[in-house]
Design an enzyme around this catalytic site. Sequence first.
Site, short mmCIF file in Angstrom:
data_model
loop_
_atom_site.label_atom_id
_atom_site.label_comp_id
_atom_site.label_asym_id
_atom_site.label_seq_id
_atom_site.Cartn_x
_atom_site.Cartn_y
_atom_site.Cartn_z
N HIS A 155 33.66 19.62 -40.63
CA HIS A 155 33.21 21.00 -40.64
C HIS A 155 32.96 21.42 -42.08
CE1 HIS A 155 33.11 25.32 -39.85
NE2 HIS A 155 32.82 24.98 -38.61
N ASP A 175 33.90 21.45 -31.01
CA ASP A 175 32.97 20.81 -30.09
C ASP A 175 33.48 19.49 -29.54
OD1 ASP A 175 31.08 22.79 -30.22
OD2 ASP A 175 30.35 22.04 -32.13
#
Length: 429
Positions: free
Chosen positions: A306, A364
């Site tokens: 991320h 996700d």
Amino acid sequence: MSGNTSQLQVGDKTVDMAIKKGSVGPAVIDIAKLYAQTGMFTYDPGFTSTASCESHITYIDGDKGVLLYRGYPIEQLAEHGDFLETCYLLLEGELPTAAQKADFDYRITRHTMVHEQMARFFQGFRRDAHPMAVMVASIGAMSAFYHDSTDISDPHQRMIASMRMIAKVPTLAAMAYKYSIGQPFVYPLNSLDYTSNFLRMCFAVPAEEYKVNPVLSRALDRIFILHADHEQNASTSTVRLAGSSGANPFACIAAGTACLWGPAHGGANEAALKMLEEIGSVDNIPKYIAKAKDKNDPFRLMGFGHRVYKNYDPRAKIMQKTTHEVLNELGIKDDPLLDVAVELERIALSDEYFIEKKLYPNIDFYSGITLKAMGFPTSMFTVLFAVARTVGWIAQWKEMIEDPSQKIGRPRQLYTGSPQRDYLPIGRR
Ligand code: CMC
């Protein structure tokens, strides 16, 4: 650098720049006058060191793995609240009282139907269109259907447009799904809560009664809370940039939806599930870990890493728990994809490459397995993300429009193209 200012030495010039402190998190150096004072721009591709705005809405501490909406930890909101309460919080800045919550729920519920002509609009799409393509188009088309809420200078119209989008985007999402499988559209049902209504619009058919499973509805509601806002990410920045020109809110949210579609952003949940399916069995994991680490191979472990979180994504932890709840409820004991996911996570978290680069599972990683178990096809995953993120985009857009210092977003560049040259007639080139 002193307490309130920092100095930048450019050639023989020293420029003073104010340091602005937020309530929490890193301070910023105000470079707004840099070009006027030095004739130079800053250069920051991907905006890794640039704060694009001042905001009161969402705070992330990527090193500690903290996510706060209006100061409230995501874990507490997901555990105790519901999605519409989170919507109210993001839009208004405070948690609603019981009366405010009832009023807000009532108003959102009464806006869930879409203009009947929208159904005709949908008929123009190919049945095999990606539902995100349909979402981008139909959200943008709302500005053609709801003219009476496109004047951004009118606070009442801004409020109505916001309500309309939070209420109608799920209806459009369900329509996009129904259209893709050739089933009739299901109208909203006002007696149901927001998420139960959405599940019904997606999965009910006229031929039989549909009973909402409260465990699945609660799980999806929590998934919506987790995705509701995430600071100045790519799609939110897109919404703000589009809105900075004075574009109408439906057009801005359509722009955000388009940006969300990319596999590095909202498209990652679809990509993560496809990856787990491609890996197929626990035995294949080492091969894929090696591919992810190979500099000459473009393959990346989807659902890992991320831009901001250099720690476990706090949303991923809640998501992991939700996945187990959903699979238990549905009696799915041995899901090979879950086995692959659990083992992949274990191996990656103990692998030097991932540890050193601080690559942890993001939201996700587990959301795809959960949504698949609920019955959503992979092509709908990013659509569900868009349903949830609509409120975050709107809250950020509204904050920007209401900021008196707001101006059109206009980044500059480092030009490395040809200097000025003269046009040559075609025969002399
Ligand atoms: N698998 C393997 N290596 C990776 C991965 C990954 N998923 N992510 C980053 N790296 C490596 C990358 O190759 C680079 O290595 P090096 O320093 O040797 O060149 C290093 O880690 C830093 O990567 P980066 O691309 O510079 O980092 P970034 O902050 O620009 O990218 C990211 C963040 C999310 C785009 C990236 O981690 C990624 O592509 N992840 C997979 C896609 C994904 O899961 N996206 C969902 C994000 S969460 C949902 C949302 O908020 O939208």
